[in-house]
Design an enzyme around this catalytic site. Sequence first.
Site, PDB file in Angstrom:
ATOM      1  CG  ASN A 151      -1.878   1.125   1.268  1.00 48.47           C
ATOM      2  OD1 ASN A 151      -1.781   2.055   0.460  1.00 48.47           O
ATOM      3  ND2 ASN A 151      -2.806   1.074   2.208  1.00 48.47           N
ATOM      4  NE  ARG A 181      -5.948   2.005  -0.557  1.00 49.62           N
ATOM      5  CZ  ARG A 181      -6.038   3.046   0.257  1.00 49.62           C
ATOM      6  NH1 ARG A 181      -5.003   3.387   0.990  1.00 49.62           N
ATOM      7  NH2 ARG A 181      -7.153   3.714   0.346  1.00 49.62           N
ATOM      8  CG  ASP A 207      -9.097   2.330  -2.135  1.00 52.08           C
ATOM      9  OD1 ASP A 207      -8.487   1.260  -2.004  1.00 52.08           O
ATOM     10  OD2 ASP A 207      -9.102   3.248  -1.290  1.00 52.08           O
ATOM     11  CG  ASN A 259      -6.378   9.630  10.570  1.00 48.85           C
ATOM     12  OD1 ASN A 259      -6.784  10.386  11.452  1.00 48.85           O
ATOM     13  ND2 ASN A 259      -5.301   8.873  10.709  1.00 48.85           N
ATOM     14  CG  ASP A 270      -5.507  10.831  18.199  1.00 52.49           C
ATOM     15  OD1 ASP A 270      -6.463  10.210  18.717  1.00 52.49           O
ATOM     16  OD2 ASP A 270      -4.386  10.331  18.039  1.00 52.49           O
ATOM     17  N   GLY A 321     -14.168   3.515  14.658  1.00 48.86           N
ATOM     18  CA  GLY A 321     -15.310   2.598  14.726  1.00 48.86           C
ATOM     19  C   GLY A 321     -15.013   1.331  15.508  1.00 48.86           C
TER      20      GLY A 321
HETATM   21  P1  ADP Z   1      -6.234   5.586   8.914  1.00 50.69           P
HETATM   22  O1  ADP Z   1      -7.412   6.057   8.138  1.00 50.69           O
HETATM   23  O2  ADP Z   1      -5.092   6.547   8.863  1.00 50.69           O
HETATM   24  O3  ADP Z   1      -5.847   4.146   8.642  1.00 50.69           O
HETATM   25  P2  ADP Z   1      -7.163   4.578  11.495  1.00 50.69           P
HETATM   26  O4  ADP Z   1      -8.171   3.630  10.916  1.00 50.69           O
HETATM   27  O5  ADP Z   1      -5.982   4.000  12.152  1.00 50.69           O
HETATM   28  O6  ADP Z   1      -6.714   5.663  10.430  1.00 50.69           O
HETATM   29  O7  ADP Z   1      -7.940   5.508  12.519  1.00 50.69           O
HETATM   30  C1  ADP Z   1      -7.331   6.567  13.151  1.00 50.69           C
HETATM   31  C2  ADP Z   1      -8.319   7.212  14.132  1.00 50.69           C
HETATM   32  O8  ADP Z   1      -8.770   6.232  15.068  1.00 50.69           O
HETATM   33  C3  ADP Z   1      -7.742   8.361  14.929  1.00 50.69           C
HETATM   34  O9  ADP Z   1      -8.654   9.436  14.955  1.00 50.69           O
HETATM   35  C4  ADP Z   1      -7.629   7.764  16.320  1.00 50.69           C
HETATM   36  O10 ADP Z   1      -7.796   8.748  17.302  1.00 50.69           O
HETATM   37  C5  ADP Z   1      -8.810   6.828  16.336  1.00 50.69           C
HETATM   38  N1  ADP Z   1      -8.702   5.834  17.428  1.00 50.69           N
HETATM   39  C6  ADP Z   1      -7.800   4.842  17.579  1.00 50.69           C
HETATM   40  N2  ADP Z   1      -7.998   4.194  18.748  1.00 50.69           N
HETATM   41  C7  ADP Z   1      -9.035   4.828  19.382  1.00 50.69           C
HETATM   42  C8  ADP Z   1      -9.735   4.652  20.607  1.00 50.69           C
HETATM   43  N3  ADP Z   1      -9.393   3.701  21.474  1.00 50.69           N
HETATM   44  N4  ADP Z   1     -10.753   5.491  20.873  1.00 50.69           N
HETATM   45  C9  ADP Z   1     -11.107   6.462  20.008  1.00 50.69           C
HETATM   46  N5  ADP Z   1     -10.497   6.674  18.846  1.00 50.69           N
HETATM   47  C10 ADP Z   1      -9.490   5.873  18.511  1.00 50.69           C
END
Ligand code: ADP
Length: 334
Positions: A7, A54, A111, A174, A245, A292
């Site tokens: 990726n 990807r 995608d 994100n 975050d 999620g």
């Molecule tokens: P990407 O799209 O970069 O792959 P991720 O799927 O890793 O991103 O998601 C990142 C987000 O998930 C960030 O906003 C982070 O704060 C949130 N996140 C990760 N763990 C938790 C948690 N335990 N509670 C709330 N938010 C979380």
Amino acid sequence: MKIAVVNSGSSSLKFKLFDMPSGKVIYEKLVEHSGEGIESLDVDFADVDVIGHRVVHGGEKFVGSVLIDDEVINDIKSFIPLAPLHNPANLEGIRVLRKKYPKISQVAVFDTAFHATLEKEAYIYALPYEMYEEKNIRRYGFHGSSHSYLLKKAAKILGKKVEDTNIITLHLGNGASACAIKNGKSCDTSMGFTPLEGLVMGSRCGDIDPAIILYLQREYGYSTQEIDTLLNKHSGLLGLCGNSDVRDILNAVDMKSKLAIDIMVRRIQKYIGSYMVLLEDVDAIVFSGGIGENSTQIQKAVMNNKIIKNINYLVIKTDEEFEIANECLKILKK
Ligand code: ADP
């Protein structure tokens, strides 16, 4: 069989080596600086059977994964105007690995492909129709490997055949997108012509009145580039409360942080509501992506609605790389 999944993004490269079909991860690494960063991987490619890439944008042409050849590369290049940040980075990964390992089969997994089943009324914008015909302006949808993976997992959990499954998948990372899946097919999705439309994201605004852009140009004299940066990098949760975050935002107590979460949650609920109407029967809502999967607080806030709470919800950890490895397996069998 060993399948490598690449990726290659604009600032980093995620690499995973799978033993397939078991799905066991043999090796994984996140490399800063894509492309030539591949040199730093501690992998013996001699026993890699296929490399899956990807690719973010497959335009209207790619409705499924394909074996990469020169023609496919030219097609991916032709979609650069549709994904100026993503497709060049994806191509760079392909270029480097093809040059180094010309004998290994390489597969492109798009995608956009999962959303090739969108109906015309879902993908045509209410602009002059020639804009679609001449400039390919339409909804494409993204995060396809994730929504597709979640569909299969959810069907299994629900004890249903994929083709009988009606769900709303929420990929909340994100970048974030929702997908209405009807009878196992993407029927609508929140990201559009680009990954900017739809939900409130870490630093992307999602849906806004398009006239705001014209107003910004007139009032502030913003250039196209400045508006692009504003909407993609300085908006969303970051623009609302100064942080993208969700963990930090949930821990903060100031008004803007609380408001940012409320705006994000309401947008998700609006999409769920409209997708419930489109699907008519919904077997489950699926929460995934970093937010999620991990935040019960966000899950509860989204489900805290008289209409939505009647629906079953599942939390499933997504695995886009595994989905890509499976696609490679499918292509190889052909
Ligand atoms: P990407 O799209 O970069 O792959 P991720 O799927 O890793 O991103 O998601 C990142 C987000 O998930 C960030 O906003 C982070 O704060 C949130 N996140 C990760 N763990 C938790 C948690 N335990 N509670 C709330 N938010 C979380």
